[in-house]
Design an enzyme around this catalytic site. Structure first.
Site, PDB file in Angstrom:
ATOM      1  NE  ARG A  46      -2.737   0.532   3.255  1.00  0.00           N
ATOM      2  CZ  ARG A  46      -2.159   0.644   4.602  1.00  0.00           C
ATOM      3  NH1 ARG A  46      -1.653   1.920   4.578  1.00  0.00           N
ATOM      4  NH2 ARG A  46      -1.928   0.031   5.490  1.00  0.00           N
ATOM      5  CE1 TYR A  98     -16.832   9.964 -16.983  1.00  0.00           C
ATOM      6  CE2 TYR A  98     -16.403  10.220 -14.677  1.00  0.00           C
ATOM      7  CZ  TYR A  98     -16.580   9.353 -15.649  1.00  0.00           C
ATOM      8  OH  TYR A  98     -16.745   7.970 -15.449  1.00  0.00           O
ATOM      9  CG  ASP A 170     -10.208  14.579 -15.701  1.00  0.00           C
ATOM     10  OD1 ASP A 170      -9.530  14.134 -16.382  1.00  0.00           O
ATOM     11  OD2 ASP A 170     -11.107  14.088 -15.241  1.00  0.00           O
ATOM     12  CE  LYS A 195     -12.813   6.352 -18.982  1.00  0.00           C
ATOM     13  NZ  LYS A 195     -12.851   7.640 -18.219  1.00  0.00           N
TER      14      LYS A 195
HETATM   15  C1  LIG Z   1     -13.708   7.908 -17.028  1.00  0.00           C
HETATM   16  C2  LIG Z   1     -13.484   9.303 -16.499  1.00  0.00           C
HETATM   17  C3  LIG Z   1     -13.079   9.643 -15.374  1.00  0.00           C
HETATM   18  C4  LIG Z   1     -13.255   8.568 -14.199  1.00  0.00           C
HETATM   19  O1  LIG Z   1     -12.459   7.485 -14.290  1.00  0.00           O
HETATM   20  P1  LIG Z   1     -12.634   6.114 -14.057  1.00  0.00           P
HETATM   21  O2  LIG Z   1     -11.482   5.124 -14.269  1.00  0.00           O
HETATM   22  O3  LIG Z   1     -13.706   5.322 -14.802  1.00  0.00           O
HETATM   23  O4  LIG Z   1     -12.820   5.839 -12.625  1.00  0.00           O
HETATM   24  C5  LIG Z   1     -12.690  10.990 -14.882  1.00  0.00           C
HETATM   25  N1  LIG Z   1     -12.770  11.868 -15.618  1.00  0.00           N
HETATM   26  C6  LIG Z   1     -12.907  11.671 -16.985  1.00  0.00           C
HETATM   27  C7  LIG Z   1     -12.561  12.851 -17.853  1.00  0.00           C
HETATM   28  C8  LIG Z   1     -13.192  10.568 -17.664  1.00  0.00           C
HETATM   29  O5  LIG Z   1     -13.295  10.363 -18.672  1.00  0.00           O
END
Ligand SMILES: *Cc1c(COP(=O)(O)O)cnc(C)c1O
Length: 380
Positions: A46, A98, A170, A195
């Site tokens: 961890r 998001y 983000d 992604k």
């Molecule tokens: C998918 C996504 C998230 C969340 O991520 P997870 O891996 O699904 O928890 C946050 N921000 C954006 C822009 C995303 O496309």
């Protein structure tokens, strides 16, 4: 070193792994001490794991940060970042974001005293007015999901810093290959590595990258204290995905732009929302802060929700699914899928209408993708 070289080599030291050219999966929870009161470099997974460490160093190198942190999911990364704040703090959030982030602010953190104030960050005066009321941070997404609006990273970071607020971005939609927010003054970069960064739709993961040493220490403390870290197998897969990030992003970008241009001339399409089209209202801003556009964009179809539904049912190569950034092309309906957790009035005010369709253009042959969309649109 340049991006493609860093993507393949950073975080990995062969001599630490018996000469293995790929970082092994250290599937272990704990590590033997060298002696009494003498821990080795790692003591408990961890707190730190060699596979995760390699990924974290690689992510930091690609974003131009001093430290990276890998999390179980993008939402775990976001949750950890929000735990930097205290009850009573206000966070200014771009009003087009998001859906899961919106839900985290509204259904998890609001009742704990963390207040999100939604502002259109394209409006510098509105940001300035809101900053004057006091804010601990500004939360940016650029391009936004699913409307593909851009936020001026440098101007927003400058305004926030003048008021003592932290800036969080983000960067999931572009990956560090096309946009590096730390270079524009952003303090904390967040990714859903699920992604583009992993890119193969076989892992959920998240990341935080920072430049400032004090922030790095606080994020590292929270990652260990809260236990939001990623497991070694997932880190291994994300590291493997990163090695081809540059090549994938170039191809996603080329194909998506070609499809966006083709859709712009299609009689059944009302509007294409892609920041690489000169018709995009922020096309010029895009040229100053991003090197490409990735593979995700949206379009509005004529004929409302019914026409959108017929198009979504008519595709054969595209898969009807949430998520984005994988090798396979996906298509989705934000109102009933990714953004369903958002109240309808908020969604409508943002411009997420029932006729909106979002695509994540994958790495298939672009001619097949155009033919697929063409057939689906004919049937709509
Ligand atoms: C998918 C996504 C998230 C969340 O991520 P997870 O891996 O699904 O928890 C946050 N921000 C954006 C822009 C995303 O496309």
């Amino acid at each position: 070193m340049k991006f493609k070289t860093l993507a393949i080599h950073s975080g990995h030291r062969k001599d630490e792994h018996y000469g293995a050219v790929m970082t092994p999966v250290y599937q272990t929870s704990t590590f033997a001490f060298r002696g009494v009161n003498e821990p080795g470099r790692f003591d408990y997974s961890r707190s730190g794991n060699p596979t995760r460490k390699a990924l974290e160093e690689c992510l930091a190198a690609l974003e131009g940060g001093s430290a990276g942190f890998a999390f179980a999911t993008g939402m775990a990364a976001e949750t950890t970042a929000l735990m930097l704040f205290n009850s009573g703090d206000t966070i200014i959030v771009h009003n087009d974001l998001y859906g899961g982030t919106y839900r985290l602010f509204e259904s998890v953190f609001r009742s704990k005293g963390l207040c999100a104030r939604y502002v259109d960050l394209r409006d510098a005066d509105a940001l300035e007015r809101t900053l004057r009321d006091g804010a601990a941070a500004v939360w940016i997404e650029s391009p936004t999901n699913p409307l593909m609006n851009l936020v001026d990273l440098r101007a927003t970071a400058g305004a926030a810093h003048r008021h003592g607020a932290l800036v969080i971005c983000d960067n999931t939609f572009l990956s560090p290959y096309f946009q590096r927010p730390l270079e524009f003054g952003v303090d904390v970069v967040i990714h859903s590595t699920t992604k583009y960064i992993n890119g193969h739709s076989d892992v959920v993961g998240g990341a935080i990258i920072v430049k400032d040493a004090g922030l790095a220490e606080r994020v590292g403390f929270l990652q260990n204290a809260m236990g939001t870290c990623a497991g070694p197998q997932d880190c291994f897969l994300v590291l493997r995905g990163i090695k081809t990030l540059a090549l994938r992003m170039e191809e996603h970008n080329r194909s998506a732009l070609a499809i966006a241009e083709w859709l712009s001339d299609h009689p059944k399409v009302e509007r294409v929302l892609h920041p690489g089209l000169p018709s995009h209202p922020q096309y010029q801003l895009g040229l100053t802060q991003m090197r490409g556009y990735g593979g995700t964009f949206s379009f509005q179809i004529r004929g409302g929700q019914e026409a959108a539904f017929r198009t979504l049912s008519g595709v054969r190569v595209f898969t009807l699914a949430e998520s984005l950034g994988g090798v396979e092309s996906l298509i989705e309906h934000p109102v009933t899928m990714t953004h369903a957790s958002m109240p309808p009035d908020v969604r409508q005010a943002m411009g997420i209408t029932p006729s909106l369709i979002r695509v994540s253009v994958g790495l298939e042959d672009v001619a097949d993708l155009i033919e697929d969309l063409n057939a689906a649109l004919e049937g709509a």
